[in-house]
Design an enzyme around this catalytic site. Structure first.
Site, mmCIF file in Angstrom:
data_model
loop_
_atom_site.group_PDB
_atom_site.id
_atom_site.type_symbol
_atom_site.label_atom_id
_atom_site.label_comp_id
_atom_site.label_asym_id
_atom_site.label_seq_id
_atom_site.Cartn_x
_atom_site.Cartn_y
_atom_site.Cartn_z
ATOM 1 N N CYS A 44 0.901 -0.916 0.086
ATOM 2 C CA CYS A 44 -0.150 0.002 0.001
ATOM 3 C C CYS A 44 0.846 1.193 -0.002
ATOM 4 O O CYS A 44 0.169 2.385 -0.419
ATOM 5 C CB CYS A 44 -1.185 -0.076 0.997
ATOM 6 S SG CYS A 44 -0.390 -0.098 2.746
ATOM 7 N N LYS B 79 -5.770 -8.818 11.764
ATOM 8 C CA LYS B 79 -5.715 -7.408 11.321
ATOM 9 C C LYS B 79 -7.339 -6.792 11.097
ATOM 10 O O LYS B 79 -7.893 -7.404 10.094
ATOM 11 C CB LYS B 79 -4.804 -7.009 10.330
ATOM 12 C CG LYS B 79 -4.670 -5.555 9.807
ATOM 13 C CD LYS B 79 -3.377 -5.329 9.028
ATOM 14 C CE LYS B 79 -3.498 -4.034 8.660
ATOM 15 N NZ LYS B 79 -2.122 -3.647 7.809
ATOM 16 N N ARG C 160 -10.316 -1.046 2.919
ATOM 17 C CA ARG C 160 -9.694 -2.266 2.914
ATOM 18 C C ARG C 160 -10.664 -3.461 3.609
ATOM 19 O O ARG C 160 -10.142 -4.231 3.965
ATOM 20 C CB ARG C 160 -8.525 -1.994 3.876
ATOM 21 C CG ARG C 160 -7.497 -0.981 3.472
ATOM 22 C CD ARG C 160 -6.266 -1.229 3.735
ATOM 23 N NE ARG C 160 -5.193 -0.436 3.873
ATOM 24 C CZ ARG C 160 -4.637 0.540 2.916
ATOM 25 N NH1 ARG C 160 -5.107 0.340 1.539
ATOM 26 N NH2 ARG C 160 -3.848 1.795 3.184
ATOM 27 N N LYS D 46 -3.989 -7.047 15.632
ATOM 28 C CA LYS D 46 -3.922 -5.381 15.325
ATOM 29 C C LYS D 46 -5.135 -4.765 14.878
ATOM 30 O O LYS D 46 -6.029 -5.439 14.250
ATOM 31 C CB LYS D 46 -2.925 -5.288 14.380
ATOM 32 C CG LYS D 46 -2.932 -3.839 13.648
ATOM 33 C CD LYS D 46 -1.828 -3.876 12.608
ATOM 34 C CE LYS D 46 -1.867 -2.357 11.805
ATOM 35 N NZ LYS D 46 -1.196 -2.420 10.658
#
Ligand code: PBG
Length: 341
Positions: free
Chosen positions: A135, A209, A231, A262
């Site tokens: 990214c 994540k 995302r 995360k």
């Protein structure tokens, strides 16, 4: 005591042998003795944002205290971290040029590849982890190759992620950390590392994540916000916890050496459940940019005691089951921990 009925007080009074947990909280030394979770500078990983150019130290406005650094600044940074007892860094690169396929992500002379060599030269014992994602390197800001309709191509992206990981390993990274939540990323990277003679390079998977709004300040720092869309088709839905175990299991099966959850603070239940499911694996939690920015903003306003809050937050993440914590507070926390001991 006026107004209190003494017979009621008598009834409430504990017997001499009763349980009194406060006994073990009476002095600082007693509290130290029975403390369950510890926090030390070598539990912390400090993220670094690397830019091209010379003598660059460019503050990130939404992350006070965090700077984008050029490669020539890294010797001094490694020295500072060494003095503080912080033994690991996680590298992110901001390339000089972006394109639709993220070419600079796996270039031998890319910013991260240069940074790894510089850090390993300056401080061979420093553990260097690298973020493996596209990214920051794509002009569209997405984590992989895109189809014509703008959707993320999974298997085509795996090939590039493998190339990035190999280029980081060849430059001397100890650990590669794929962060894109692309299905199969750990297996593809492990196979490519092994085929390239890089068996010693470990894979820390950002296995769990979430599609979190707490990455906002990071996207300023890494200049990697998606140009359109979001995302959510690859990062996890914040509402899901059981799915985290599915993701973690898949990455363990593919050869992950360590797992990561995360963000950290809104997801401590997930940290705990991944820790309990895979007690034999190291577990990292990422105390992300938005979590850092909240504390910094409140502290700047005088609303929170920064030092106390940071140490409480990091201890809480360790208590939930994380072996290591990736945090922008690492340098401050290490200095405070040194003073305390
Ligand atoms: C992706 C990546 C991100 C973060 C770490 N790696 C951003 C994202 O997924 O959008 C966020 C870290 C943070 O917020 O501190 N390369």
């Amino acid at each position: 005591m006026t107004g209190f009925r003494t017979d009621l007080l008598d009834a409430l009074r504990l017997s001499p042998g009763a349980q009194r947990p406060r006994r073990l909280r009476r002095t600082a030394a007693l509290r130290d003795l029975v403390r369950e979770s510890t926090l030390a500078p070598d539990d912390l990983v400090y993220p670094l944002f690397i830019v091209s150019g010379r003598d660059v130290c460019s503050p990130v406005p939404s992350m006070p205290g965090v700077d984008q650094l050029s490669v020539d600044r890294l010797e001094a940074e490694a020295r500072e971290l060494g003095a503080l007892g912080v033994k690991a860094v996680l590298l992110f690169g901001i390339p000089s040029a972006k394109d639709s396929v993220g070419t600079e992500s796996h270039a031998d002379d890319g910013v991260v590849q240069q940074a790894i060599r510089k850090l390993k030269d300056a401080s061979p014992e420093l553990v260097v982890l690298t973020d493996v994602c596209m990214c920051e390197y794509t002009d569209h800001g997405h984590c992989g190759l895109l189809a014509d309709d703008g959707s993320l191509l999974n298997d085509e992206t795996l090939e590039i992620l493998a190339r990035i990981a190999v280029s980081h390993g060849e430059a001397g990274a100890d650990v590669v950390a794929p962060s894109g939540m692309i299905d199969g990323m750990v297996g593809a990277i492990r196979a490519a590392l092994d085929a390239g003679g890089l068996e010693q390079v470990a894979v820390f998977s950002y296995a769990v994540k979430y599609a979190s709004a707490f990455y906002g300040p990071f996207r300023d720092a890494a200049e990697g916000a998606p140009a359109f869309g979001d995302r959510k088709s690859h990062q996890m839905d914040p509402a899901n916890a059981r799915e985290a175990l599915r993701e973690a299991t898949l990455d363990v099966e593919q050869g992950a050496d360590a797992l990561m959850v995360k963000p950290a603070l809104g997801y401590l239940d997930v940290v705990r459940s991944v820790h309990e499911r895979f007690p034999e694996l190291s577990l990292a939690a990422y105390n992300v940019s938005g979590e850092y920015a909240m504390v910094k903003a409140a502290a700047a306003n005088g609303w929170l005691d920064e030092r106390a809050v940071v140490l409480e937050v990091l201890t809480g993440i360790r208590r939930a089951g994380a072996d290591l914590v990736i945090t922008y507070h690492a340098k401050d926390a290490a200095a405070w921990l040194q003073e305390r001991s």
